[in-house]
Design a protein around this motif. Structure first.
Motif, PDB file in Angstrom:
ATOM      1  N   PHE A 138       0.833  -1.201   0.000  1.00  0.00           N
ATOM      2  CA  PHE A 138       0.000   0.000   0.000  1.00  0.00           C
ATOM      3  C   PHE A 138       0.868   1.252   0.000  1.00  0.00           C
ATOM      4  N   ALA A 139       1.898   1.267   0.857  1.00  0.00           N
ATOM      5  CA  ALA A 139       2.779   2.434   0.923  1.00  0.00           C
ATOM      6  C   ALA A 139       3.501   2.654  -0.406  1.00  0.00           C
ATOM      7  N   GLY A 143       1.808   5.752  -1.948  1.00  0.00           N
ATOM      8  CA  GLY A 143       2.656   6.827  -1.457  1.00  0.00           C
ATOM      9  C   GLY A 143       2.354   7.305  -0.051  1.00  0.00           C
ATOM     10  N   ARG A 144       1.594   6.551   0.734  1.00  0.00           N
ATOM     11  CA  ARG A 144       1.296   6.907   2.117  1.00  0.00           C
ATOM     12  C   ARG A 144       1.494   5.691   2.992  1.00  0.00           C
ATOM     13  N   LEU A 146       0.252   4.247   6.122  1.00  0.00           N
ATOM     14  CA  LEU A 146      -0.787   4.343   7.156  1.00  0.00           C
ATOM     15  C   LEU A 146      -0.637   3.252   8.210  1.00  0.00           C
ATOM     16  N   GLN A 147       0.465   2.512   8.158  1.00  0.00           N
ATOM     17  CA  GLN A 147       0.913   1.589   9.189  1.00  0.00           C
ATOM     18  C   GLN A 147       0.056   0.329   9.348  1.00  0.00           C
ATOM     19  N   ASP A 148      -1.264   0.457   9.342  1.00  0.00           N
ATOM     20  CA  ASP A 148      -2.108  -0.719   9.563  1.00  0.00           C
ATOM     21  C   ASP A 148      -3.434  -0.545   8.821  1.00  0.00           C
ATOM     22  N   ILE A 149      -3.392  -0.656   7.504  1.00  0.00           N
ATOM     23  CA  ILE A 149      -4.591  -0.359   6.707  1.00  0.00           C
ATOM     24  C   ILE A 149      -5.677  -1.417   6.878  1.00  0.00           C
ATOM     25  N   LEU A 150      -5.339  -2.588   7.428  1.00  0.00           N
ATOM     26  CA  LEU A 150      -6.337  -3.642   7.597  1.00  0.00           C
ATOM     27  C   LEU A 150      -7.000  -3.610   8.970  1.00  0.00           C
TER      28      LEU A 150
END
Length: 312
Positions: A138-139, A143-144, A146-150
């Motif tokens: 994802f990163a 380009g971001r 968000l550490q824990d998208i799930l």
């Protein structure tokens, strides 16, 4: 200043009879009056238990967590939503951390980072590896970091949710929410939370390999709209590699055996040319996306200015 009466706790459930009562009581003890349970037609008495503990309960019309979340938000009148799971892995005591960025106006969407304080045994090694891989992808794609998208512990404004275009029915809903936040410029905050193991007697509805594969496909599919260079470039890279490999085989066979493979040579050339065209299409699409983002930002600024003028 907003308070807990402006928040609805949204709990999508499926066969969570072992834990849903304690989860609802936990949020009530934290001062939340509005608790909505969207149940996926459980057969273990989840809905009855939720009603006994004072929650508003609806049976979802479709199936899957994503559909339950979309249907639940449609039923909410409060301006803020605090979304959690009904399995007891998220603590109601962390609600303040989740809501503070919203109430302070610093964010429209908040993600609870499970990896900040995870209880031993709360996540299998396979799930942990899969989560890390998806977060890195994802990163890279969007380009971001968000550490824990799930993470299933989210807080957001109903207004930001309504601006998003969501279609995932299953566990891909969290991925889709994260992508939409980046795509639409929704201000997003990440806060540390405690993630606990499921209480004994309860079973997870997540199938790591099947659902993990769907999440990866969702992540890649959504890259088409947010990062077209990556989306078309990755296809172009595969096509180029196939064309070059095929061309190398044709050349090897001609030099070593004197055999010419005209059809294979034409196919190799076609793959390389098609890949170049896909890459160029990705570049053009990226320019269009960049222009669209800039125009959307300007329109949002104009809308905010008009709203401020009307308030005056």
């Amino acid at each position: 200043m907003p308070d807990r009466t402006d928040v609805c706790v949204l709990l999508p459930t499926l066969d969570e009879a072992e834990t849903i009562g304690d989860v609802i009581e936990g949020f009530h003890e934290e001062g939340f009056e509005h608790v909505l349970v969207v149940d996926g037609d459980s057969t273990d008495g989840t809905r009855a238990i939720a009603r006994e503990h004072g929650a508003r309960v609806i049976t979802q019309s479709g199936s899957g967590k994503g559909q339950a979340v979309r249907e639940g938000v449609e039923q909410i009148d409060q301006p803020y939503v605090l979304m959690a799971d009904g399995d007891g892995t998220y603590r109601p005591e962390d609600a303040d951390k989740m809501l503070t960025p919203l109430f302070a106006g610093r964010a429209e969407h908040v993600i609870g980072d499970r990896f900040a304080d995870m209880e031993a045994g709360a996540m299998t090694r396979l799930n942990a590896v899969g989560n890390r891989l998806i977060n890195r992808l994802f990163a890279t794609i969007h380009g971001r970091d968000l550490q824990d998208i799930l993470s299933g512990y989210r807080a957001f404004t109903t207004q930001s949710f309504e601006r998003s275009q969501l279609s995932a029915d299953g566990f891909g809903i969290e991925t889709e929410l994260a992508v939409e936040c980046v795509r639409r410029g929704v201000s997003t905050a990440v806060v540390p939370i405690r993630y606990e193991a499921r209480p004994g007697g309860s079973e997870t509805n997540l199938h790591p390999l099947k659902d993990g594969g769907r999440i990866l496909l969702t992540l890649y599919r959504l890259a088409r709209m947010n990062n077209p260079i990556f989306y078309f470039g990755s296809v172009a890279a595969v096509g180029t590699a196939g064309g070059v490999a095929l061309g190398a085989f044709v050349g090897y066979r001609y030099l070593t055996a004197g055999v010419s493979h005209e059809v294979l040579a034409l196919l190799a050339a076609f793959l390389v040319l098609l890949s170049v065209q896909l890459l160029m299409f990705g570049v053009l699409s990226d320019i269009i996306v960049s222009i669209h983002r800039e125009q959307s930002r300007r329109l949002d600024d104009i809308a905010d200015q008009l709203e401020e003028q009307n308030d005056e």
